[in-house]
Design a protein around this motif. Structure first.
Motif, short mmCIF file in Angstrom:
data_model
loop_
_atom_site.label_atom_id
_atom_site.label_comp_id
_atom_site.label_asym_id
_atom_site.label_seq_id
_atom_site.Cartn_x
_atom_site.Cartn_y
_atom_site.Cartn_z
N ASP A 1 70.30 -15.77 12.47
CA ASP A 1 71.39 -15.37 11.57
C ASP A 1 72.76 -15.53 12.24
O ASP A 1 73.72 -15.96 11.61
CB ASP A 1 71.21 -13.92 11.11
N VAL A 2 72.85 -15.19 13.52
CA VAL A 2 74.11 -15.27 14.25
C VAL A 2 74.55 -16.72 14.47
O VAL A 2 75.73 -17.05 14.33
CB VAL A 2 74.00 -14.53 15.61
N ILE A 3 73.59 -17.57 14.78
CA ILE A 3 73.92 -18.95 15.14
C ILE A 3 73.89 -19.91 13.96
O ILE A 3 74.78 -20.74 13.82
CB ILE A 3 72.98 -19.46 16.25
N GLY A 4 72.88 -19.80 13.13
CA GLY A 4 72.60 -20.79 12.10
C GLY A 4 73.61 -20.85 10.97
O GLY A 4 74.78 -20.49 11.12
N ASN A 5 73.14 -21.32 9.85
CA ASN A 5 73.94 -21.56 8.66
C ASN A 5 74.95 -20.44 8.39
O ASN A 5 74.58 -19.31 8.14
CB ASN A 5 73.01 -21.71 7.46
N GLY A 6 76.21 -20.75 8.48
CA GLY A 6 77.26 -19.77 8.23
C GLY A 6 77.60 -18.93 9.44
O GLY A 6 78.55 -18.16 9.40
N GLY A 7 76.86 -19.09 10.53
CA GLY A 7 77.13 -18.33 11.74
C GLY A 7 78.02 -19.12 12.69
O GLY A 7 78.95 -19.82 12.28
N LEU A 8 77.70 -19.02 13.97
CA LEU A 8 78.52 -19.68 14.99
C LEU A 8 78.66 -21.18 14.78
O LEU A 8 79.71 -21.75 15.05
CB LEU A 8 77.95 -19.41 16.38
N LEU A 9 77.60 -21.83 14.31
CA LEU A 9 77.67 -23.28 14.14
C LEU A 9 78.70 -23.71 13.11
O LEU A 9 79.15 -24.85 13.12
CB LEU A 9 76.30 -23.86 13.81
N ALA A 10 79.09 -22.81 12.25
CA ALA A 10 80.11 -23.13 11.25
C ALA A 10 81.52 -23.01 11.83
O ALA A 10 82.47 -23.54 11.25
CB ALA A 10 79.97 -22.21 10.04
N SER A 11 81.67 -22.34 12.99
CA SER A 11 83.02 -22.09 13.49
C SER A 11 83.29 -22.65 14.89
O SER A 11 84.45 -22.82 15.25
CB SER A 11 83.31 -20.59 13.49
N LEU A 12 82.27 -22.92 15.67
CA LEU A 12 82.49 -23.44 17.02
C LEU A 12 82.93 -24.90 17.00
O LEU A 12 82.44 -25.69 16.20
CB LEU A 12 81.21 -23.33 17.86
N ALA A 13 83.80 -25.24 17.91
CA ALA A 13 84.26 -26.63 18.03
C ALA A 13 83.22 -27.44 18.79
O ALA A 13 82.50 -26.90 19.64
CB ALA A 13 85.60 -26.66 18.77
N PRO A 14 83.15 -28.75 18.52
CA PRO A 14 82.27 -29.60 19.32
C PRO A 14 82.61 -29.44 20.80
O PRO A 14 83.78 -29.31 21.18
CB PRO A 14 82.60 -31.02 18.82
N GLY A 15 81.59 -29.44 21.63
CA GLY A 15 81.77 -29.24 23.05
C GLY A 15 81.60 -27.80 23.50
O GLY A 15 81.52 -27.52 24.68
N SER A 16 81.56 -26.89 22.54
CA SER A 16 81.33 -25.48 22.85
C SER A 16 79.87 -25.28 23.24
O SER A 16 79.02 -26.11 22.96
CB SER A 16 81.65 -24.61 21.63
N VAL A 17 79.60 -24.13 23.84
CA VAL A 17 78.25 -23.81 24.29
C VAL A 17 77.87 -22.40 23.85
O VAL A 17 78.68 -21.48 23.96
CB VAL A 17 78.14 -23.90 25.83
N ILE A 18 76.64 -22.28 23.38
CA ILE A 18 76.08 -20.98 23.03
C ILE A 18 75.01 -20.65 24.06
O ILE A 18 74.10 -21.46 24.31
CB ILE A 18 75.44 -20.98 21.63
N CYS A 19 75.11 -19.49 24.67
CA CYS A 19 74.10 -19.00 25.62
C CYS A 19 73.28 -17.92 24.90
O CYS A 19 73.82 -16.86 24.57
CB CYS A 19 74.75 -18.40 26.85
#
Length: 139
Positions: A80-98
């Motif tokens: 929920d945090v990362i997927g559809n509507g989460g972080l992937l909708a707002s992070l810029a290319p080149g960003s990293v999720i740990c």
């Protein structure tokens, strides 16, 4: 070495509970710019009390960060945090999720494929040594 600038990436922490709060605190103490998010008003207030701004939603954290640590409890919460509507909708290319949450390898692989389509990296970074290590900054 003239002209070299040593900058630290802007960090976000999603999940400011017992472990995530300590991660955010240590990042801040090491000179990182940190913003956080949590669904708990108590966790939000505790973080704000030590100078960590908390955002109104996950997207705000993502839009202002180059690296985001996700420290929530379950696979579903991570998705929920990362997927559809989460972080992937707002992070810029080149960003990293740990992903510091302990999740199933298949969940991490699926999120990695989705993130790759957006040019975002995913690292599976589960923590060990428990709360004492989080408190002491030795995770």
């Amino acid at each position: 070495m003239d002209g070299i600038v040593n900058t630290k990436p802007t960090a976000g922490v999603i999940g400011l509970g017992a472990m995530g709060y300590q991660m955010a605190r240590h990042l801040k103490e090491k000179g990182f710019t940190v913003a956080g998010y949590d669904v708990s008003a108590e966790a939000t207030a505790k973080s704000q009390a030590i100078g960590i701004p908390t955002m109104a939603d996950i997207g705000e954290v993502g839009s202002g960060a180059e690296v985001v640590v996700v420290m929530v409890q379950t696979d579903k919460q991570v998705v929920d945090v990362i997927g559809n509507g989460g972080l992937l909708a707002s992070l810029a290319p080149g960003s990293v999720i740990c992903i510091a949450s302990s999740i199933a390898p298949d969940t991490c692989r699926q999120l990695e494929r989705e993130a790759a389509e957006k040019g975002v990296g995913i690292l599976d970074t589960p923590v060990v040594l428990g709360q004492e290590a989080a408190d002491n900054g030795t995770l």
